[in-house]
Design a protein around this motif. Structure first.
Motif, mmCIF file in Angstrom:
data_model
loop_
_atom_site.group_PDB
_atom_site.id
_atom_site.type_symbol
_atom_site.label_atom_id
_atom_site.label_comp_id
_atom_site.label_asym_id
_atom_site.label_seq_id
_atom_site.Cartn_x
_atom_site.Cartn_y
_atom_site.Cartn_z
ATOM 1 N N PHE A 1 24.968 20.342 -33.251
ATOM 2 C CA PHE A 1 24.430 21.579 -32.680
ATOM 3 C C PHE A 1 25.459 22.709 -32.759
ATOM 4 O O PHE A 1 25.095 23.879 -32.884
ATOM 5 N N ARG A 2 26.731 22.357 -32.682
ATOM 6 C CA ARG A 2 27.763 23.394 -32.832
ATOM 7 C C ARG A 2 27.754 23.977 -34.244
ATOM 8 O O ARG A 2 27.918 25.182 -34.435
ATOM 9 N N ARG A 3 27.570 23.098 -35.241
ATOM 10 C CA ARG A 3 27.507 23.591 -36.607
ATOM 11 C C ARG A 3 26.255 24.452 -36.811
ATOM 12 O O ARG A 3 26.297 25.486 -37.479
ATOM 13 N N MET A 4 25.155 24.044 -36.202
ATOM 14 C CA MET A 4 23.928 24.825 -36.302
ATOM 15 C C MET A 4 24.093 26.189 -35.639
ATOM 16 O O MET A 4 23.633 27.206 -36.154
ATOM 17 N N ALA A 5 24.769 26.214 -34.480
ATOM 18 C CA ALA A 5 25.002 27.488 -33.783
ATOM 19 C C ALA A 5 25.894 28.405 -34.604
ATOM 20 O O ALA A 5 25.679 29.621 -34.665
ATOM 21 N N ALA A 6 26.901 27.820 -35.244
ATOM 22 C CA ALA A 6 27.797 28.627 -36.083
ATOM 23 C C ALA A 6 27.036 29.201 -37.284
ATOM 24 O O ALA A 6 27.262 30.351 -37.681
ATOM 25 N N LYS A 7 26.124 28.417 -37.829
ATOM 26 C CA LYS A 7 25.335 28.887 -38.961
ATOM 27 C C LYS A 7 24.363 29.981 -38.532
ATOM 28 O O LYS A 7 24.122 30.948 -39.257
ATOM 29 N N SER A 8 23.833 29.842 -37.307
ATOM 30 C CA SER A 8 22.891 30.845 -36.790
ATOM 31 C C SER A 8 23.608 32.134 -36.420
ATOM 32 O O SER A 8 23.205 33.221 -36.835
ATOM 33 N N GLY A 9 24.653 32.026 -35.611
ATOM 34 C CA GLY A 9 25.377 33.203 -35.153
ATOM 35 C C GLY A 9 24.641 33.996 -34.086
ATOM 36 O O GLY A 9 25.109 35.045 -33.649
ATOM 37 N N ALA A 10 23.468 33.489 -33.625
ATOM 38 C CA ALA A 10 22.665 34.239 -32.652
ATOM 39 C C ALA A 10 22.446 33.487 -31.344
ATOM 40 O O ALA A 10 22.184 34.102 -30.324
ATOM 41 N N VAL A 11 22.537 32.161 -31.381
ATOM 42 C CA VAL A 11 22.324 31.368 -30.169
ATOM 43 C C VAL A 11 23.435 30.337 -30.047
ATOM 44 O O VAL A 11 24.084 29.972 -31.028
ATOM 45 N N SER A 12 23.629 29.841 -28.831
ATOM 46 C CA SER A 12 24.685 28.862 -28.578
ATOM 47 C C SER A 12 24.211 27.453 -28.920
ATOM 48 O O SER A 12 23.004 27.198 -29.053
ATOM 49 N N HIS A 13 25.165 26.528 -29.048
ATOM 50 C CA HIS A 13 24.808 25.140 -29.339
ATOM 51 C C HIS A 13 24.026 24.533 -28.169
ATOM 52 O O HIS A 13 23.145 23.703 -28.367
ATOM 53 N N ALA A 14 24.345 24.974 -26.935
ATOM 54 C CA ALA A 14 23.632 24.446 -25.767
ATOM 55 C C ALA A 14 22.164 24.866 -25.791
ATOM 56 O O ALA A 14 21.269 24.073 -25.466
ATOM 57 N N THR A 15 21.894 26.104 -26.199
ATOM 58 C CA THR A 15 20.519 26.577 -26.280
ATOM 59 C C THR A 15 19.756 25.829 -27.364
ATOM 60 O O THR A 15 18.594 25.458 -27.183
ATOM 61 N N LEU A 16 20.382 25.591 -28.494
ATOM 62 C CA LEU A 16 19.741 24.828 -29.567
ATOM 63 C C LEU A 16 19.447 23.396 -29.121
ATOM 64 O O LEU A 16 18.413 22.829 -29.477
ATOM 65 N N HIS A 17 20.359 22.843 -28.340
ATOM 66 C CA HIS A 17 20.154 21.489 -27.827
ATOM 67 C C HIS A 17 18.920 21.436 -26.917
ATOM 68 O O HIS A 17 18.135 20.481 -26.969
ATOM 69 N N LEU A 18 18.721 22.471 -26.104
ATOM 70 C CA LEU A 18 17.562 22.524 -25.214
ATOM 71 C C LEU A 18 16.245 22.577 -25.986
ATOM 72 O O LEU A 18 15.200 22.175 -25.472
ATOM 73 N N THR A 19 16.312 23.072 -27.219
ATOM 74 C CA THR A 19 15.092 23.182 -28.018
ATOM 75 C C THR A 19 14.435 21.827 -28.228
ATOM 76 O O THR A 19 13.213 21.735 -28.336
ATOM 77 N N VAL A 20 15.214 20.752 -28.263
ATOM 78 C CA VAL A 20 14.663 19.418 -28.501
ATOM 79 C C VAL A 20 14.890 18.463 -27.338
ATOM 80 O O VAL A 20 14.562 17.278 -27.438
ATOM 81 N N THR A 21 15.439 18.971 -26.215
ATOM 82 C CA THR A 21 15.678 18.084 -25.070
ATOM 83 C C THR A 21 15.184 18.677 -23.751
ATOM 84 O O THR A 21 15.113 17.961 -22.752
ATOM 85 N N GLY A 22 14.860 19.961 -23.721
ATOM 86 C CA GLY A 22 14.499 20.616 -22.461
ATOM 87 C C GLY A 22 13.112 20.242 -21.975
ATOM 88 O O GLY A 22 12.378 19.465 -22.598
ATOM 89 N N HIS A 23 12.745 20.822 -20.842
ATOM 90 C CA HIS A 23 11.461 20.520 -20.220
ATOM 91 C C HIS A 23 10.447 21.649 -20.405
ATOM 92 O O HIS A 23 9.388 21.630 -19.790
ATOM 93 N N ARG A 24 10.795 22.631 -21.229
ATOM 94 C CA ARG A 24 9.860 23.717 -21.493
ATOM 95 C C ARG A 24 9.998 24.155 -22.942
ATOM 96 O O ARG A 24 11.018 23.904 -23.579
ATOM 97 N N LEU A 25 8.954 24.808 -23.432
ATOM 98 C CA LEU A 25 8.977 25.326 -24.793
ATOM 99 C C LEU A 25 9.919 26.522 -24.856
ATOM 100 O O LEU A 25 9.761 27.480 -24.100
#
Length: 287
Positions: free
Chosen positions: A32-56
């Motif tokens: 997720f850190r590599r994905m966040a670095a590639k994105s440059g717009a969101v944090s790795h924690a936010t990307l992690h929530l995309t597939v683990t959180g309790h809301r869309l």
């Protein structure tokens, strides 16, 4: 036994997250850190929530996840919209069921009504002084209610309605829920970039389509935080919450405090809720 996440997540959301996890696997399962670095717009924690959180998560976040995994944005946007509509329908059904339960009333309310009917019945032994006190106190109660209404009108926060007559669309209403990232007073580095996310709720009866947050403190100066002048709001049904994202660049000068204010507008720039106070963020720029 299944974990609490599997129990609590709606079926539609669980399936969507599973598809996103599969997309990440096909991309070689980058961190997720590599994905966040590639994105440059969101944090790795936010990307992690995309597939683990309790809301869309909002589309802006899902889009960065898809981009980092080199997925088809148009295809995933269509999937995201379908899930969003399904979740909204489920919430509407739950609210309708709750309303039906509320209409049935509680035992206490029924008992109170029966008691009132008994007191008002012919031949009741209600003391004479109760009626007189009701006559005396009723005007005072009306004044008190008007005072409460006036207070709400004059002291509503950033997204609660101040004057229903000022709404462009009858039944339009909004409420601030929370700062998802960077709550007010957060200290940030000078000449740096961060992503601010709010969550607000459509508390009215009007669907939000083609809406934006428009920055109102323009033009900006060298000591102000730089942002886009307008940011999109995802299509939001009544009683549905939505997260709104904006990328912010801090000034190089320090120390300064940045407060940026926004109003909801349509595609033509018309302010839709002029009776509302602005939505805003406020950060402290320090070395």
């Amino acid at each position: 036994m299944p974990g609490p996440e599997a129990v609590e997540r709606p079926v539609e959301l669980e399936a969507f997250m599973a598809e996103l996890r599969h997309l990440r696997e096909r991309a070689g399962e980058p961190s997720f850190r590599r994905m966040a670095a590639k994105s440059g717009a969101v944090s790795h924690a936010t990307l992690h929530l995309t597939v683990t959180g309790h809301r869309l998560q909002p589309w802006e976040t899902v889009r960065e996840f898809v981009r980092a995994c080199e997925g088809d944005e148009s295809e995933w946007h269509a999937r995201w919209q379908e899930v969003s509509r399904a979740l909204s329908h489920s919430r509407e059904q739950a609210d309708a069921d709750a309303g039906a339960d509320a209409d049935a009333g509680t035992e206490a309310e029924t008992a109170a009504a029966d008691h009132a009917d008994t007191e008002d019945a012919p031949g009741s032994t209600r003391p004479w002084w109760r009626s007189r006190w009701l006559v005396v106190l009723a005007p005072a109660a009306v004044v008190a209610v008007l005072a409460v209404v006036a207070f709400r009108i004059t002291s509503a926060d950033g997204t609660e309605s101040a004057d229903p007559q000022a709404m462009v669309y009858e039944g339009d209403a909004s409420k601030f829920i929370r700062d998802v990232t960077y709550p007010d007073g957060t200290v940030v580095e000078p000449d740096s970039q961060f992503v601010k996310i709010w969550e607000i709720r459509n508390t009215g009866s009007v669907e939000w389509r083609n809406r934006y947050l428009q920055r109102i403190d323009l033009p900006i100066g060298p000591e102000d935080c730089a942002t886009p002048e307008r940011i999109p709001i995802n299509h939001t049904f009544p009683r549905q919450s939505v997260q709104i994202t904006v990328t912010v660049r801090t000034p190089s000068k320090t120390p300064v405090d940045c407060k940026v204010r926004w109003k909801m507008v349509d595609s033509s720039g018309r302010v839709l809720m002029p009776g509302y106070r602005p939505l805003y963020f406020e950060v402290r720029v320090r070395k």
